[in-house]
Scaffold this motif. Structure first.
Motif, PDB file in Angstrom:
ATOM      1  N   GLU A  55       0.875  -1.164   0.000  1.00  0.00           N
ATOM      2  CA  GLU A  55       0.000   0.000   0.000  1.00  0.00           C
ATOM      3  C   GLU A  55       0.914   1.215   0.000  1.00  0.00           C
ATOM      4  O   GLU A  55       1.454   1.581   1.030  1.00  0.00           O
ATOM      5  N   GLY A  56       1.071   1.789  -1.180  1.00  0.00           N
ATOM      6  CA  GLY A  56       2.022   2.887  -1.307  1.00  0.00           C
ATOM      7  C   GLY A  56       3.422   2.326  -1.192  1.00  0.00           C
ATOM      8  O   GLY A  56       3.811   1.443  -1.942  1.00  0.00           O
ATOM      9  N   GLU A  57       4.178   2.832  -0.223  1.00  0.00           N
ATOM     10  CA  GLU A  57       5.541   2.346  -0.021  1.00  0.00           C
ATOM     11  C   GLU A  57       5.632   1.366   1.144  1.00  0.00           C
ATOM     12  O   GLU A  57       6.710   0.872   1.446  1.00  0.00           O
ATOM     13  N   LYS A  58       4.496   1.109   1.792  1.00  0.00           N
ATOM     14  CA  LYS A  58       4.491   0.189   2.929  1.00  0.00           C
ATOM     15  C   LYS A  58       4.027  -1.192   2.492  1.00  0.00           C
ATOM     16  O   LYS A  58       3.173  -1.332   1.627  1.00  0.00           O
ATOM     17  N   LYS A  59       4.587  -2.222   3.132  1.00  0.00           N
ATOM     18  CA  LYS A  59       4.105  -3.582   2.948  1.00  0.00           C
ATOM     19  C   LYS A  59       3.189  -3.911   4.112  1.00  0.00           C
ATOM     20  O   LYS A  59       3.569  -3.756   5.270  1.00  0.00           O
ATOM     21  N   VAL A  60       1.982  -4.337   3.798  1.00  0.00           N
ATOM     22  CA  VAL A  60       0.985  -4.606   4.820  1.00  0.00           C
ATOM     23  C   VAL A  60       0.689  -6.099   4.841  1.00  0.00           C
ATOM     24  O   VAL A  60       0.419  -6.710   3.810  1.00  0.00           O
ATOM     25  N   GLU A  61       0.781  -6.680   6.036  1.00  0.00           N
ATOM     26  CA  GLU A  61       0.432  -8.096   6.220  1.00  0.00           C
ATOM     27  C   GLU A  61      -0.999  -8.190   6.704  1.00  0.00           C
ATOM     28  O   GLU A  61      -1.391  -7.478   7.626  1.00  0.00           O
ATOM     29  N   SER A  62      -1.769  -9.057   6.081  1.00  0.00           N
ATOM     30  CA  SER A  62      -3.114  -9.316   6.581  1.00  0.00           C
ATOM     31  C   SER A  62      -3.332 -10.825   6.573  1.00  0.00           C
ATOM     32  O   SER A  62      -2.751 -11.540   5.758  1.00  0.00           O
ATOM     33  N   LYS A  63      -4.167 -11.263   7.484  1.00  0.00           N
ATOM     34  CA  LYS A  63      -4.427 -12.699   7.603  1.00  0.00           C
ATOM     35  C   LYS A  63      -5.284 -13.159   6.435  1.00  0.00           C
ATOM     36  O   LYS A  63      -6.309 -12.573   6.131  1.00  0.00           O
ATOM     37  N   LEU A  64      -4.845 -14.212   5.783  1.00  0.00           N
ATOM     38  CA  LEU A  64      -5.571 -14.774   4.650  1.00  0.00           C
ATOM     39  C   LEU A  64      -6.847 -15.456   5.123  1.00  0.00           C
ATOM     40  O   LEU A  64      -7.871 -15.409   4.460  1.00  0.00           O
ATOM     41  N   LEU A  65      -6.787 -16.076   6.303  1.00  0.00           N
ATOM     42  CA  LEU A  65      -7.937 -16.766   6.897  1.00  0.00           C
ATOM     43  C   LEU A  65      -8.123 -16.273   8.332  1.00  0.00           C
ATOM     44  O   LEU A  65      -7.704 -16.935   9.280  1.00  0.00           O
ATOM     45  N   PRO A  66      -8.743 -15.109   8.513  1.00  0.00           N
ATOM     46  CA  PRO A  66      -8.922 -14.592   9.882  1.00  0.00           C
ATOM     47  C   PRO A  66      -9.691 -15.586  10.754  1.00  0.00           C
ATOM     48  O   PRO A  66     -10.616 -16.245  10.294  1.00  0.00           O
ATOM     49  N   SER A  67      -9.265 -15.704  11.990  1.00  0.00           N
ATOM     50  CA  SER A  67      -9.863 -16.602  12.993  1.00  0.00           C
ATOM     51  C   SER A  67      -9.568 -18.073  12.756  1.00  0.00           C
ATOM     52  O   SER A  67     -10.224 -18.938  13.331  1.00  0.00           O
ATOM     53  N   TYR A  68      -8.553 -18.365  11.930  1.00  0.00           N
ATOM     54  CA  TYR A  68      -8.176 -19.763  11.695  1.00  0.00           C
ATOM     55  C   TYR A  68      -6.673 -19.924  11.799  1.00  0.00           C
ATOM     56  O   TYR A  68      -5.905 -19.057  11.406  1.00  0.00           O
ATOM     57  N   VAL A  69      -6.269 -21.074  12.336  1.00  0.00           N
ATOM     58  CA  VAL A  69      -4.873 -21.465  12.420  1.00  0.00           C
ATOM     59  C   VAL A  69      -4.780 -22.849  11.791  1.00  0.00           C
ATOM     60  O   VAL A  69      -5.646 -23.704  12.024  1.00  0.00           O
ATOM     61  N   LEU A  70      -3.749 -23.074  11.001  1.00  0.00           N
ATOM     62  CA  LEU A  70      -3.555 -24.380  10.367  1.00  0.00           C
ATOM     63  C   LEU A  70      -2.518 -25.161  11.158  1.00  0.00           C
ATOM     64  O   LEU A  70      -1.444 -24.635  11.478  1.00  0.00           O
ATOM     65  N   VAL A  71      -2.834 -26.405  11.488  1.00  0.00           N
ATOM     66  CA  VAL A  71      -1.956 -27.231  12.300  1.00  0.00           C
ATOM     67  C   VAL A  71      -1.702 -28.545  11.570  1.00  0.00           C
ATOM     68  O   VAL A  71      -2.640 -29.241  11.180  1.00  0.00           O
ATOM     69  N   LYS A  72      -0.421 -28.873  11.377  1.00  0.00           N
ATOM     70  CA  LYS A  72      -0.044 -30.140  10.755  1.00  0.00           C
ATOM     71  C   LYS A  72       0.280 -31.101  11.896  1.00  0.00           C
ATOM     72  O   LYS A  72       1.236 -30.881  12.647  1.00  0.00           O
ATOM     73  N   MET A  73      -0.548 -32.146  11.994  1.00  0.00           N
ATOM     74  CA  MET A  73      -0.424 -32.997  13.171  1.00  0.00           C
ATOM     75  C   MET A  73      -0.919 -34.414  12.923  1.00  0.00           C
ATOM     76  O   MET A  73      -1.636 -34.683  11.957  1.00  0.00           O
ATOM     77  N   LEU A  74      -0.527 -35.292  13.819  1.00  0.00           N
ATOM     78  CA  LEU A  74      -1.046 -36.648  13.895  1.00  0.00           C
ATOM     79  C   LEU A  74      -2.300 -36.563  14.750  1.00  0.00           C
ATOM     80  O   LEU A  74      -2.231 -36.153  15.909  1.00  0.00           O
ATOM     81  N   MET A  75      -3.435 -36.916  14.173  1.00  0.00           N
ATOM     82  CA  MET A  75      -4.687 -36.778  14.915  1.00  0.00           C
ATOM     83  C   MET A  75      -4.908 -38.009  15.787  1.00  0.00           C
ATOM     84  O   MET A  75      -5.011 -39.132  15.286  1.00  0.00           O
ATOM     85  N   ASN A  76      -4.931 -37.790  17.079  1.00  0.00           N
ATOM     86  CA  ASN A  76      -5.307 -38.822  18.050  1.00  0.00           C
ATOM     87  C   ASN A  76      -5.967 -38.106  19.227  1.00  0.00           C
ATOM     88  O   ASN A  76      -6.034 -36.882  19.256  1.00  0.00           O
ATOM     89  N   ASP A  77      -6.487 -38.869  20.178  1.00  0.00           N
ATOM     90  CA  ASP A  77      -7.208 -38.267  21.302  1.00  0.00           C
ATOM     91  C   ASP A  77      -6.353 -37.265  22.073  1.00  0.00           C
ATOM     92  O   ASP A  77      -6.800 -36.169  22.394  1.00  0.00           O
TER      93      ASP A  77
END
Length: 175
Positions: A55-77
């Motif tokens: 935006e102009g001369e500034k680089k702005v970071e915004s969340k691509l998926l607000p309110s979400y976090v991606l977790v790579k994991m082994l799913m178990n209890d």
């Protein structure tokens, strides 16, 4: 509580829903728990997909998926409880309390994992087309895309050389 005993023990990406603005807190808390419990081989990566725009001369970071976090994991209890009970987490994305892993196509579309493609041919090499309607034709590699996913081949068809765009896995080098 969910039962994951019938699940295949594989590591996949899962989507975790959080309260608005809690993404970084959830990530930090989860990283601390993983370190304290020594479960780095079961919960292997945590990402908050960001979009960087100028935006102009500034680089702005915004969340691509607000309110979400991606977790790579082994799913178990145990791992389900670890993630689910972090302050700010409302649950996993999926029906009821059964998380659904992201497909490979979804992971690629989001861009959270970049696969490195290695090719056994380069520009100028003779190749055979192995897949698709032109399977069996031969040609010469004219160009390779920057991401190495597509190639342009000058295929010899009906006595003429014709440029053809192909996926990189549709051709094989002629030895």
């Amino acid at each position: 509580m969910s039962d994951f005993s019938d699940a295949i023990p594989e590591i996949h990406w899962y989507v975790v829903h959080t309260y608005s603005g809690y993404e970084n807190k959830v990530k930090a808390s989860l990283e601390k728990i993983i370190e304290n419990r020594g479960i780095q081989d079961e919960i292997v990566d945590i990402r908050i997909p960001l979009e960087i725009r100028e935006e102009g001369e500034k680089k702005v970071e915004s969340k691509l998926l607000p309110s979400y976090v991606l977790v790579k994991m082994l799913m178990n209890d145990a791992n389900w409880h670890v993630v689910r009970n972090i302050t700010g987490v409302t649950g996993f994305v999926g029906p009821g309390s059964k998380p659904v892993p992201l497909t490979d196509e979804e992971v690629a579309r989001i861009g959270i994992e970049v696969s490195v493609v290695t090719l056994d041919y380069e520009v100028g090499d003779s190749v055979t087309i192995t897949d698709g309607p032109l399977a069996g034709y031969t040609g010469v590699v004219q160009s390779i895309s920057d991401d190495k996913k597509t190639v342009k081949v000058l295929a010899s068809m009906f006595g003429r050389n014709t440029p053809v765009d192909l996926k990189s896995n549709q051709i094989k080098r002629v030895d």
